[in-house]
Scaffold this motif. Structure first.
Motif, PDB file in Angstrom:
ATOM      1  N   MET A   1       0.849  -1.192   0.000  1.00  0.00           N
ATOM      2  CA  MET A   1       0.000   0.000   0.000  1.00  0.00           C
ATOM      3  C   MET A   1       0.890   1.249   0.000  1.00  0.00           C
ATOM      4  O   MET A   1       1.788   1.370   0.834  1.00  0.00           O
ATOM      5  CB  MET A   1      -0.869   0.006   1.262  1.00  0.00           C
ATOM      6  CG  MET A   1      -1.883   1.135   1.308  1.00  0.00           C
ATOM      7  SD  MET A   1      -2.656   1.340   2.945  1.00  0.00           S
ATOM      8  CE  MET A   1      -3.017  -0.358   3.412  1.00  0.00           C
ATOM      9  N   ASP A   2       0.667   2.158  -0.942  1.00  0.00           N
ATOM     10  CA  ASP A   2       1.491   3.358  -0.990  1.00  0.00           C
ATOM     11  C   ASP A   2       1.092   4.313   0.128  1.00  0.00           C
ATOM     12  O   ASP A   2       0.005   4.229   0.703  1.00  0.00           O
ATOM     13  CB  ASP A   2       1.376   4.047  -2.354  1.00  0.00           C
ATOM     14  CG  ASP A   2      -0.041   4.503  -2.638  1.00  0.00           C
ATOM     15  OD1 ASP A   2      -0.402   5.607  -2.198  1.00  0.00           O
ATOM     16  OD2 ASP A   2      -0.787   3.748  -3.293  1.00  0.00           O
ATOM     17  N   TRP A   6      -2.541   4.991   2.212  1.00  0.00           N
ATOM     18  CA  TRP A   6      -2.599   4.712   3.652  1.00  0.00           C
ATOM     19  C   TRP A   6      -3.001   5.956   4.437  1.00  0.00           C
ATOM     20  O   TRP A   6      -3.832   5.890   5.345  1.00  0.00           O
ATOM     21  CB  TRP A   6      -1.248   4.203   4.151  1.00  0.00           C
ATOM     22  CG  TRP A   6      -1.271   3.816   5.597  1.00  0.00           C
ATOM     23  CD1 TRP A   6      -1.815   2.687   6.147  1.00  0.00           C
ATOM     24  CD2 TRP A   6      -0.744   4.580   6.692  1.00  0.00           C
ATOM     25  NE1 TRP A   6      -1.654   2.697   7.512  1.00  0.00           N
ATOM     26  CE2 TRP A   6      -1.006   3.836   7.873  1.00  0.00           C
ATOM     27  CE3 TRP A   6      -0.084   5.800   6.776  1.00  0.00           C
ATOM     28  CZ2 TRP A   6      -0.616   4.286   9.122  1.00  0.00           C
ATOM     29  CZ3 TRP A   6       0.306   6.261   8.032  1.00  0.00           C
ATOM     30  CH2 TRP A   6       0.041   5.501   9.189  1.00  0.00           C
ATOM     31  N   MET A 145      -0.928  -9.035   2.338  1.00  0.00           N
ATOM     32  CA  MET A 145      -0.292  -8.137   3.302  1.00  0.00           C
ATOM     33  C   MET A 145      -0.973  -6.776   3.327  1.00  0.00           C
ATOM     34  O   MET A 145      -1.156  -6.174   4.393  1.00  0.00           O
ATOM     35  CB  MET A 145       1.195  -7.956   2.954  1.00  0.00           C
ATOM     36  CG  MET A 145       1.946  -7.044   3.920  1.00  0.00           C
ATOM     37  SD  MET A 145       1.833  -7.575   5.656  1.00  0.00           S
ATOM     38  CE  MET A 145       2.760  -9.104   5.582  1.00  0.00           C
ATOM     39  N   MET A 146      -1.376  -6.287   2.162  1.00  0.00           N
ATOM     40  CA  MET A 146      -2.081  -5.004   2.101  1.00  0.00           C
ATOM     41  C   MET A 146      -3.433  -5.094   2.808  1.00  0.00           C
ATOM     42  O   MET A 146      -3.858  -4.159   3.483  1.00  0.00           O
ATOM     43  CB  MET A 146      -2.261  -4.577   0.649  1.00  0.00           C
ATOM     44  CG  MET A 146      -0.970  -4.172  -0.034  1.00  0.00           C
ATOM     45  SD  MET A 146      -1.175  -3.878  -1.807  1.00  0.00           S
ATOM     46  CE  MET A 146      -2.269  -2.461  -1.800  1.00  0.00           C
ATOM     47  N   LYS A 147      -4.094  -6.245   2.673  1.00  0.00           N
ATOM     48  CA  LYS A 147      -5.370  -6.440   3.381  1.00  0.00           C
ATOM     49  C   LYS A 147      -5.148  -6.395   4.891  1.00  0.00           C
ATOM     50  O   LYS A 147      -5.947  -5.799   5.628  1.00  0.00           O
ATOM     51  CB  LYS A 147      -5.994  -7.775   2.989  1.00  0.00           C
ATOM     52  CG  LYS A 147      -6.509  -7.842   1.558  1.00  0.00           C
ATOM     53  CD  LYS A 147      -7.119  -9.210   1.290  1.00  0.00           C
ATOM     54  CE  LYS A 147      -7.579  -9.328  -0.153  1.00  0.00           C
ATOM     55  NZ  LYS A 147      -8.144 -10.665  -0.440  1.00  0.00           N
ATOM     56  N   VAL A 148      -4.065  -7.019   5.344  1.00  0.00           N
ATOM     57  CA  VAL A 148      -3.738  -6.997   6.768  1.00  0.00           C
ATOM     58  C   VAL A 148      -3.479  -5.565   7.226  1.00  0.00           C
ATOM     59  O   VAL A 148      -3.906  -5.155   8.315  1.00  0.00           O
ATOM     60  CB  VAL A 148      -2.514  -7.888   7.059  1.00  0.00           C
ATOM     61  CG1 VAL A 148      -2.050  -7.709   8.502  1.00  0.00           C
ATOM     62  CG2 VAL A 148      -2.840  -9.352   6.792  1.00  0.00           C
ATOM     63  N   GLN A 149      -2.789  -4.788   6.377  1.00  0.00           N
ATOM     64  CA  GLN A 149      -2.514  -3.392   6.719  1.00  0.00           C
ATOM     65  C   GLN A 149      -3.808  -2.583   6.813  1.00  0.00           C
ATOM     66  O   GLN A 149      -3.974  -1.775   7.739  1.00  0.00           O
ATOM     67  CB  GLN A 149      -1.587  -2.775   5.671  1.00  0.00           C
ATOM     68  CG  GLN A 149      -0.167  -3.315   5.715  1.00  0.00           C
ATOM     69  CD  GLN A 149       0.698  -2.750   4.599  1.00  0.00           C
ATOM     70  OE1 GLN A 149       0.216  -2.458   3.504  1.00  0.00           O
ATOM     71  NE2 GLN A 149       1.973  -2.584   4.874  1.00  0.00           N
ATOM     72  N   PHE A 150      -4.714  -2.797   5.869  1.00  0.00           N
ATOM     73  CA  PHE A 150      -6.012  -2.125   5.905  1.00  0.00           C
ATOM     74  C   PHE A 150      -6.738  -2.471   7.198  1.00  0.00           C
ATOM     75  O   PHE A 150      -7.221  -1.589   7.917  1.00  0.00           O
ATOM     76  CB  PHE A 150      -6.865  -2.561   4.701  1.00  0.00           C
ATOM     77  CG  PHE A 150      -6.819  -1.615   3.534  1.00  0.00           C
ATOM     78  CD1 PHE A 150      -7.909  -0.821   3.221  1.00  0.00           C
ATOM     79  CD2 PHE A 150      -5.687  -1.536   2.746  1.00  0.00           C
ATOM     80  CE1 PHE A 150      -7.874   0.039   2.144  1.00  0.00           C
ATOM     81  CE2 PHE A 150      -5.634  -0.675   1.665  1.00  0.00           C
ATOM     82  CZ  PHE A 150      -6.734   0.123   1.363  1.00  0.00           C
ATOM     83  N   TRP A 151      -6.837  -3.782   7.461  1.00  0.00           N
ATOM     84  CA  TRP A 151      -7.577  -4.256   8.633  1.00  0.00           C
ATOM     85  C   TRP A 151      -6.975  -3.702   9.916  1.00  0.00           C
ATOM     86  O   TRP A 151      -7.696  -3.179  10.770  1.00  0.00           O
ATOM     87  CB  TRP A 151      -7.554  -5.789   8.661  1.00  0.00           C
ATOM     88  CG  TRP A 151      -8.445  -6.392   9.702  1.00  0.00           C
ATOM     89  CD1 TRP A 151      -9.746  -6.775   9.558  1.00  0.00           C
ATOM     90  CD2 TRP A 151      -8.097  -6.685  11.067  1.00  0.00           C
ATOM     91  NE1 TRP A 151     -10.238  -7.278  10.739  1.00  0.00           N
ATOM     92  CE2 TRP A 151      -9.252  -7.235  11.680  1.00  0.00           C
ATOM     93  CE3 TRP A 151      -6.933  -6.530  11.815  1.00  0.00           C
ATOM     94  CZ2 TRP A 151      -9.260  -7.629  13.014  1.00  0.00           C
ATOM     95  CZ3 TRP A 151      -6.939  -6.911  13.158  1.00  0.00           C
ATOM     96  CH2 TRP A 151      -8.092  -7.464  13.735  1.00  0.00           C
ATOM     97  N   THR A 152      -5.662  -3.803  10.053  1.00  0.00           N
ATOM     98  CA  THR A 152      -4.982  -3.345  11.268  1.00  0.00           C
ATOM     99  C   THR A 152      -5.150  -1.850  11.470  1.00  0.00           C
ATOM    100  O   THR A 152      -5.421  -1.388  12.586  1.00  0.00           O
ATOM    101  CB  THR A 152      -3.481  -3.692  11.202  1.00  0.00           C
ATOM    102  OG1 THR A 152      -3.322  -5.102  11.003  1.00  0.00           O
ATOM    103  CG2 THR A 152      -2.774  -3.273  12.487  1.00  0.00           C
ATOM    104  N   THR A 153      -4.995  -1.082  10.394  1.00  0.00           N
ATOM    105  CA  THR A 153      -5.115   0.376  10.485  1.00  0.00           C
ATOM    106  C   THR A 153      -6.489   0.782  11.002  1.00  0.00           C
ATOM    107  O   THR A 153      -6.612   1.581  11.937  1.00  0.00           O
ATOM    108  CB  THR A 153      -4.872   1.030   9.110  1.00  0.00           C
ATOM    109  OG1 THR A 153      -3.540   0.740   8.672  1.00  0.00           O
ATOM    110  CG2 THR A 153      -5.058   2.540   9.184  1.00  0.00           C
TER     111      THR A 153
END
Length: 203
Positions: A1-2, A6, A145-153
């Motif tokens: 994710m850029d 983000w 990994m980007m999905k995990v970043q979205f979810w975590t954020t």
């Protein structure tokens, strides 16, 4: 994710979390009528409920991207229009939401957890919001990994804000600040949603 994507996600989620609504009312009620710990537990369970909607939304959009690209393109435009409509509505009714006073009603920790979880799971507007928002930010290149970043954020921002509210309520700065600045919270949120929504609609 850029970084731009983000940051867009972070800003919208922060403004969405602090904007007064049913979730804030529940956390306020639990925190003020019970204790800060009750409020923290309700905040964590609320974050879990939000996490459920994020997961479902991302999985559903992944299927659309992979199997129905045209349907995803239509959803993207509709999502943009919906976000713009939410933004205009927020601008039109800025500051007109209410943060009600709460009454003390004894409840257990489990009841506080239940209340926080249910207010997130039982609000269909949350699902629509994330569907519209993610349709503007997600693309075919999205990895696990980007999905995990979205979810975590999203979950960290949501839980973190309400935990902050619960912990600071005893000293009183959060609720008065929200009451004083509700108009500007709504206005900033409205502008952000309108701009993000119109970005894809007008190209």
């Amino acid at each position: 994710m850029d970084l731009t994507t983000w940051l867009s996600l972070v800003v919208v989620c922060v403004m969405g979390a602090i904007s007064p609504g049913p979730s804030l009312a529940v956390i306020l009620r639990v925190s003020v009528s019970q204790s800060a710990l009750h409020g923290v537990l309700a905040s964590l369970s609320h974050g879990a409920g939000i996490g459920f909607w994020v997961f479902i939304t991302l999985q559903g959009m992944a299927v659309l991207i992979e199997q129905h690209q045209q349907a995803f393109s239509i959803l993207t435009v509709l999502g943009g229009l919906y976000l713009a409509w939410l933004g205009i509505k927020a601008l039109r009714y800025a500051g007109k939401g209410k943060i009600d006073e709460v009454e003390a009603v004894k409840s257990s920790y489990w009841e506080s957890i239940r209340d926080g979880l249910l207010i997130a799971l039982m609000n269909p507007k949350i699902a629509l919001f994330f569907l519209a928002l993610f349709s503007q930010l997600v693309d075919a290149e999205m990895t696990a990994m980007m999905k995990v970043q979205f979810w975590t954020t999203v979950v960290v921002i949501d839980s973190g804000w309400y935990i902050l509210v619960a912990l600071l309520l005893t000293s009183g700065p959060v609720l008065p600040w929200l009451r004083r600045n509700m108009v500007w919270v709504d206005r900033v949120m409205g502008c952000l949603l309108t701009l993000i929504g119109l970005k894809v609609v007008i190209g």
